[in-house]
Design a protein around this motif. Sequence first.
Motif, PDB file in Angstrom:
ATOM      1  N   ILE A 186       0.826  -1.215   0.000  1.00 44.02           N
ATOM      2  CA  ILE A 186       0.000   0.000   0.000  1.00 44.02           C
ATOM      3  C   ILE A 186       0.861   1.266   0.000  1.00 44.02           C
ATOM      4  O   ILE A 186       0.565   2.234  -0.719  1.00 44.02           O
ATOM      5  CB  ILE A 186      -0.990  -0.017   1.188  1.00 44.02           C
ATOM      6  N   ALA A 187       1.930   1.273   0.756  1.00 49.97           N
ATOM      7  CA  ALA A 187       2.788   2.467   0.769  1.00 49.97           C
ATOM      8  C   ALA A 187       3.459   2.675  -0.592  1.00 49.97           C
ATOM      9  O   ALA A 187       3.614   3.808  -1.058  1.00 49.97           O
ATOM     10  CB  ALA A 187       3.843   2.355   1.866  1.00 49.97           C
ATOM     11  N   ASP A 194       1.350   4.537  -3.165  1.00 47.46           N
ATOM     12  CA  ASP A 194       0.959   5.917  -2.858  1.00 47.46           C
ATOM     13  C   ASP A 194       1.663   6.817  -3.865  1.00 47.46           C
ATOM     14  O   ASP A 194       2.712   7.396  -3.599  1.00 47.46           O
ATOM     15  CB  ASP A 194       1.354   6.276  -1.423  1.00 47.46           C
ATOM     16  N   LEU A 195       1.046   6.909  -5.047  1.00 51.44           N
ATOM     17  CA  LEU A 195       1.654   7.597  -6.185  1.00 51.44           C
ATOM     18  C   LEU A 195       0.798   8.776  -6.612  1.00 51.44           C
ATOM     19  O   LEU A 195      -0.291   8.990  -6.088  1.00 51.44           O
ATOM     20  CB  LEU A 195       1.819   6.608  -7.350  1.00 51.44           C
ATOM     21  N   ASN A 196       1.287   9.530  -7.592  1.00 50.12           N
ATOM     22  CA  ASN A 196       0.547  10.675  -8.088  1.00 50.12           C
ATOM     23  C   ASN A 196       0.217  10.460  -9.561  1.00 50.12           C
ATOM     24  O   ASN A 196       0.375   9.372 -10.094  1.00 50.12           O
ATOM     25  CB  ASN A 196       1.348  11.962  -7.880  1.00 50.12           C
ATOM     26  N   SER A 253      -4.828  15.395  -6.327  1.00 45.70           N
ATOM     27  CA  SER A 253      -3.809  14.426  -5.890  1.00 45.70           C
ATOM     28  C   SER A 253      -4.487  13.208  -5.289  1.00 45.70           C
ATOM     29  O   SER A 253      -4.359  12.919  -4.099  1.00 45.70           O
ATOM     30  CB  SER A 253      -2.862  15.074  -4.864  1.00 45.70           C
ATOM     31  N   HIS A 304      -5.428   9.510  -4.105  1.00 39.44           N
ATOM     32  CA  HIS A 304      -4.623   8.399  -3.595  1.00 39.44           C
ATOM     33  C   HIS A 304      -4.868   7.180  -4.481  1.00 39.44           C
ATOM     34  O   HIS A 304      -5.981   6.664  -4.549  1.00 39.44           O
ATOM     35  CB  HIS A 304      -5.011   8.108  -2.146  1.00 39.44           C
ATOM     36  N   ALA A 307      -3.984   4.183  -4.085  1.00 36.03           N
ATOM     37  CA  ALA A 307      -4.387   2.993  -3.334  1.00 36.03           C
ATOM     38  C   ALA A 307      -5.902   2.966  -3.150  1.00 36.03           C
ATOM     39  O   ALA A 307      -6.525   1.904  -3.222  1.00 36.03           O
ATOM     40  CB  ALA A 307      -3.681   2.962  -1.981  1.00 36.03           C
ATOM     41  N   ILE A 308      -6.502   4.132  -2.891  1.00 37.78           N
ATOM     42  CA  ILE A 308      -7.961   4.188  -2.766  1.00 37.78           C
ATOM     43  C   ILE A 308      -8.607   3.778  -4.086  1.00 37.78           C
ATOM     44  O   ILE A 308      -9.535   2.955  -4.114  1.00 37.78           O
ATOM     45  CB  ILE A 308      -8.410   5.597  -2.359  1.00 37.78           C
ATOM     46  N   SER A 341      -8.223   0.111  -4.759  1.00 40.32           N
ATOM     47  CA  SER A 341      -9.056  -0.739  -3.898  1.00 40.32           C
ATOM     48  C   SER A 341     -10.473  -0.868  -4.452  1.00 40.32           C
ATOM     49  O   SER A 341     -11.121  -1.896  -4.269  1.00 40.32           O
ATOM     50  CB  SER A 341      -9.075  -0.193  -2.467  1.00 40.32           C
TER      51      SER A 341
END
Length: 486
Positions: free
Chosen positions: A46-47, A50-52, A259, A261, A263-264, A267
């Motif tokens: 998950i970390a 965490d991209l853009n 921006s 997330h 990961a969201i 998911s």
Amino acid sequence: MASDAAHRRAPLFESLRSFVERDQAPFYSPGHKGGRTLDPWFREHIAAVDLNNLADLDTLHCPSGPILEAEALIADAWGATASFILVQGSTGGNIAVALSALRPEDPVLVQRNAHKSVLAGLVQSGARPIWLAPQWDAEFGVAHGLSVDQVDAALAAEPAVALWILHPTYFGTTADITALADVCRRRGVRLLADGAHSPHFAFHPELPTAAETAGAAATVQSVHKILSGLSQAAVLHVDTDQLDVPTVRRSLQLIQTTSPHFAIMASIDLARRQMITEGRELLDVTLRRARRTAARLAEIPGLRVFGDEDLTGPGSGSHQRDATKLLIGTAGLGADAGEILAQLTRIHGVQPELAGSGHILCITTIGNTDTDMDRLVDGFADIAQRVGLRDTEVAADAGIDVLGLAPEPVLTPREAFFAATATVALQSASDRIAAEPITPYPPGIPLVMPGERLSAEVLDALRALRAADNPISAADPTLERVTVVR
């Protein structure tokens, strides 16, 4: 200036770590229950994701690659003609619905137990709400939905451009949405659905009718509340015969972060895949587990569990229910629901979603286990034995008819929000116009909305709630002072 020792602490992180490291049975959102149902690679990385907005990953505001493809698959999975990924929860979705479907001064029928994000959408759009009181359940102390006759009569009395409903309520009950959609079609108004707690309805025939396939022009759903989405993961489904994609995309561009997330967003993509490939089987197990647990809880003296027998039938505000939600009536026990919840958490490591007046809500999902259910039942059985039965069972409502009051609307919520305001003592507020919502818990429904008049009757009710130590959500929770239009 705080001390060096204070700055070496991380109080929020520390509280999160303490919470996570407690051994507990989770009966709250999000639905993945601490990551149990997340894809293993995704959970581990998950970390790293965490991209853009990189070239390889597409851009949420104007998708043309994998995000656009993911949205097309979401629409197909849920049976919508178009769907949009949301990264700011159903709150962002409801505001986008208001900006897409409503215009300043548009009259819109709105269920009064709507989420505060619906009020935010009304403020931002400038639409004029016509508030409709939901069906009240004194036995459990909760509000349900709107009846078909009530909506039809309201539309006959005053034309509106839309009907905005809660489908389902926080507690899992729904109105007769098929009949409501028929009324809306006949009257020529759009049906808008805050379906935050309904992302699983489309994937099992024993769950309530899904708004997105029942005729709603727009349906907002929180993927994180019930399915395997991270917090803030949500979707917006629209019927493109009623709302066009460019209009919705334009509204989302105003309110969604630039921006997001990843990961969201991922998911949501994964939760959709999980529901399509194994959702029916996972929900089969979840429903069986919830029904078995409800039956066991109902055998404990002093408890009642909301069931099919408590529904009030076609056309009513309580037509169907989500059996994965356990609404447990505690009015028969010799302790209030808040104390029971505290004991469940403190003694038994069981964490429900919430306690109200005479009830406790437990959200079960595909992430719960048989062990969780056993701990819930054993915890309630132990507490029931400890506190005993109440001598006389009392109704779960607060004794003040919040829904019976009908404050006079003077300004739209937008007008009240942007008006010059003053803070005055409650006893000096008679006949003033509220500039804030004032919401007693229970029932969690605003007694007065922004733009409504603080009549003598409303002020009497507020004073009675304060005297009874009823929790109040307001700028000043003590209600010594209220915010009014100057």
